[in-house]
Each structure stands twice: as structure tokens, then as C-alpha cells.
Write a protein that holds these residues in place. Structure first.
Motif, mmCIF file in Angstrom:
data_model
loop_
_atom_site.group_PDB
_atom_site.id
_atom_site.type_symbol
_atom_site.label_atom_id
_atom_site.label_comp_id
_atom_site.label_asym_id
_atom_site.label_seq_id
_atom_site.Cartn_x
_atom_site.Cartn_y
_atom_site.Cartn_z
ATOM 1 N N ASP A 95 -5.025 7.177 -2.123
ATOM 2 C CA ASP A 95 -4.226 6.282 -1.270
ATOM 3 C C ASP A 95 -2.803 6.171 -1.804
ATOM 4 N N ILE A 96 -2.680 6.026 -3.106
ATOM 5 C CA ILE A 96 -1.365 5.863 -3.742
ATOM 6 C C ILE A 96 -0.535 7.132 -3.572
ATOM 7 N N SER A 97 -1.167 8.283 -3.757
ATOM 8 C CA SER A 97 -0.419 9.546 -3.652
ATOM 9 C C SER A 97 0.025 9.826 -2.219
ATOM 10 N N LEU A 98 -0.696 9.290 -1.232
ATOM 11 C CA LEU A 98 -0.352 9.529 0.178
ATOM 12 C C LEU A 98 0.629 8.513 0.742
ATOM 13 N N ALA A 99 0.896 7.421 0.027
ATOM 14 C CA ALA A 99 1.772 6.359 0.531
ATOM 15 C C ALA A 99 3.208 6.869 0.626
ATOM 16 N N GLN A 100 3.721 6.984 1.847
ATOM 17 C CA GLN A 100 5.056 7.550 2.081
ATOM 18 C C GLN A 100 6.039 6.573 2.719
ATOM 19 N N GLU A 101 5.605 5.345 2.955
ATOM 20 C CA GLU A 101 6.459 4.359 3.634
ATOM 21 C C GLU A 101 6.767 3.208 2.679
ATOM 22 N N PRO A 102 7.875 3.268 1.945
ATOM 23 C CA PRO A 102 8.150 2.243 0.931
ATOM 24 C C PRO A 102 8.345 0.833 1.498
ATOM 25 N N ASP A 103 8.676 0.710 2.785
ATOM 26 C CA ASP A 103 8.883 -0.620 3.367
ATOM 27 C C ASP A 103 7.632 -1.175 4.029
ATOM 28 N N ALA A 104 6.560 -0.381 4.098
ATOM 29 C CA ALA A 104 5.341 -0.820 4.784
ATOM 30 C C ALA A 104 4.464 -1.672 3.874
ATOM 31 N N HIS A 105 3.686 -2.528 4.516
ATOM 32 C CA HIS A 105 2.614 -3.260 3.846
ATOM 33 C C HIS A 105 1.370 -2.385 3.986
ATOM 34 N N TYR A 106 0.750 -2.046 2.881
ATOM 35 C CA TYR A 106 -0.485 -1.256 2.912
ATOM 36 C C TYR A 106 -1.655 -2.230 2.823
ATOM 37 N N VAL A 107 -2.373 -2.385 3.932
ATOM 38 C CA VAL A 107 -3.485 -3.319 4.011
ATOM 39 C C VAL A 107 -4.787 -2.557 3.826
ATOM 40 N N LEU A 108 -5.636 -3.100 2.987
ATOM 41 C CA LEU A 108 -6.978 -2.552 2.802
ATOM 42 C C LEU A 108 -8.007 -3.616 3.123
ATOM 43 N N VAL A 109 -9.045 -3.183 3.823
ATOM 44 C CA VAL A 109 -10.163 -4.051 4.163
ATOM 45 C C VAL A 109 -11.409 -3.412 3.574
ATOM 46 N N SER A 110 -12.170 -4.176 2.818
ATOM 47 C CA SER A 110 -13.436 -3.668 2.313
ATOM 48 C C SER A 110 -14.553 -4.172 3.216
ATOM 49 N N THR A 111 -15.386 -3.224 3.663
ATOM 50 C CA THR A 111 -16.537 -3.570 4.509
ATOM 51 C C THR A 111 -17.841 -3.319 3.751
ATOM 52 N N ARG A 112 -17.777 -3.305 2.420
ATOM 53 C CA ARG A 112 -18.978 -3.026 1.626
ATOM 54 C C ARG A 112 -20.029 -4.105 1.785
ATOM 55 N N ASP A 113 -19.613 -5.342 2.053
ATOM 56 C CA ASP A 113 -20.549 -6.436 2.310
ATOM 57 C C ASP A 113 -20.647 -6.616 3.822
ATOM 58 N N PRO A 114 -21.842 -6.482 4.404
ATOM 59 C CA PRO A 114 -21.965 -6.570 5.862
ATOM 60 C C PRO A 114 -21.676 -7.962 6.428
ATOM 61 N N HIS A 115 -21.648 -8.984 5.584
ATOM 62 C CA HIS A 115 -21.459 -10.362 6.068
ATOM 63 C C HIS A 115 -20.067 -10.914 5.799
ATOM 64 N N GLU A 116 -19.340 -10.279 4.892
ATOM 65 C CA GLU A 116 -17.993 -10.733 4.553
ATOM 66 C C GLU A 116 -17.077 -9.522 4.473
ATOM 67 N N HIS A 117 -15.784 -9.781 4.497
ATOM 68 C CA HIS A 117 -14.827 -8.700 4.298
ATOM 69 C C HIS A 117 -13.763 -9.169 3.304
ATOM 70 N N GLU A 118 -13.161 -8.212 2.681
ATOM 71 C CA GLU A 118 -12.062 -8.458 1.752
ATOM 72 C C GLU A 118 -10.820 -7.877 2.419
ATOM 73 N N PHE A 119 -9.744 -8.663 2.527
ATOM 74 C CA PHE A 119 -8.516 -8.258 3.225
ATOM 75 C C PHE A 119 -7.365 -8.468 2.262
ATOM 76 N N ARG A 120 -6.738 -7.365 1.816
ATOM 77 C CA ARG A 120 -5.660 -7.470 0.829
ATOM 78 C C ARG A 120 -4.493 -6.581 1.240
ATOM 79 N N SER A 121 -3.301 -6.949 0.772
ATOM 80 C CA SER A 121 -2.088 -6.209 1.123
ATOM 81 C C SER A 121 -1.324 -5.819 -0.147
ATOM 82 N N TYR A 122 -0.696 -4.638 -0.061
ATOM 83 C CA TYR A 122 0.037 -4.082 -1.198
ATOM 84 C C TYR A 122 1.337 -3.455 -0.730
ATOM 85 N N ARG A 123 2.274 -3.370 -1.644
ATOM 86 C CA ARG A 123 3.438 -2.493 -1.492
ATOM 87 C C ARG A 123 3.178 -1.332 -2.438
#
Length: 153
Positions: A95-123
Motif C-alpha cells: 500500500d505504501i509503495s503504491l501511494a502516489q497522491e501526497p494530498d490524499a487521505h488514505y482510508v483503510l477499513v478492516s472487515t476481519r471482524d464480521p460484527h465490527e469494522h475498523e476505519f482509519r485514515s493516513y497520509r
């Protein structure tokens, strides 16, 4: 943490729904917004051309079409999102090596838990990952309308 992603609740819900729908494969997409605004507005779910539970890849033709459309509309990719299906919502080395937009927010959602999700943002700039806080809003409020509301004399 530094920086903040301000995003409407309906857009967060749309990202999470897309991630759940594509599970067990990773989901991916973009939220475009007016150039210079840092305001995510137009939700654009994309097809994961890799169709993989451990990797995502935008279809090159779809991506070219999207960038032409955003250019024509005066938009930029404010949020670039994808899901992780079995791991935490943290950018992988790929993911880090493919990130080409320095002004974008890179949001990741984890769906590993079927009842909850993890929602985080990075530059991600030049391979450096910086997590930022996420502020979920019901709507975008403008501090200044741009109108002159003073009464005529």
C-alpha cells in the motif's frame, strides 16, 4: 497523529458497505472533491481488478476514465480507500509503495471482524505513513457563505 480527515457519515457508511459487500476480497475506491477544498464529496466505488483478499488494484482503464472525469469537473481524489479483510486497518508495504497522491487521505477499513469494522485514515508521502484523526460529520457546514448579507443603505 497529525492532521484530520473531516468526512460525512453517509460517505463513511458507503465505504464500509462497499468493503462488506466485496468481502472476502479487498474493496477499493475514491471519494472526489473540489480541487483545493480537502472536502470529500463524490463517492466512486471501483472494481478491484486483482479480485484478491490480500491485494487491491484499480483497473487501469477505469482509473484513466476517473482521472479524466475528475479533471473535467475540477475535482481531485480527496480520499483513496480500500479494505483489509484479515488484518488491521494499517497500510501494508505494498500500500505504501503504491501511494502516489501526497494530498490524499488514505482510508483503510478492516472487515476481519464480521460484527465490527475498523476505519482509519493516513497520509502517505514519500513512503512515510502518518495516521490522522477522523472526524465524522452529519453534513459539511460552511463558516462563510460567500454572500454579502449586509442590507442596502
Amino acid at each position: 497523529m497529525c492532521g484530520v480527515l473531516r468526512i460525512r457519515r453517509d460517505l463513511v457508511d458507503a465505504i464500509v458497505a462497499h468493503a462488506r459487500r466485496d468481502h472476502p476480497d479487498e474493496a477499493c475506491g475514491v471519494i472526489a472533491g473540489p480541487e483545493g477544498s480537502d472536502r470529500p464529496e463524490r463517492f466512486i466505488p471501483m472494481l478491484n481488478a486483482a479480485r484478491s483478499p490480500t491485494f487491491y488494484e484499480f483497473d487501469s482503464g477505469d482509473l484513466l476514465k476517473l482521472y479524466r472525469e475528475m479533471d473535467a469537473n475540477g475535482e481531485v481524489p480527496v480520499v483513496i480507500y480500500h479494505s483489509h479483510t484479515a488484518t488491521e486497518a494499517y497500510p501494508s508495504r505494498t500500500d505504501i509503495s503504491l501511494a502516489q497522491e501526497p494530498d490524499a487521505h488514505y482510508v483503510l477499513v478492516s472487515t476481519r471482524d464480521p460484527h465490527e469494522h475498523e476505519f482509519r485514515s493516513y497520509r502517505i508521502v514519500d513512503g512515510v505513513v502518518t495516521e490522522e484523526s477522523v472526524e465524522i460529520l452529519e453534513s459539511y457546514m460552511f463558516a462563510h457563505t460567500g454572500r454579502d448579507d449586509t442590507p442596502d443603505a
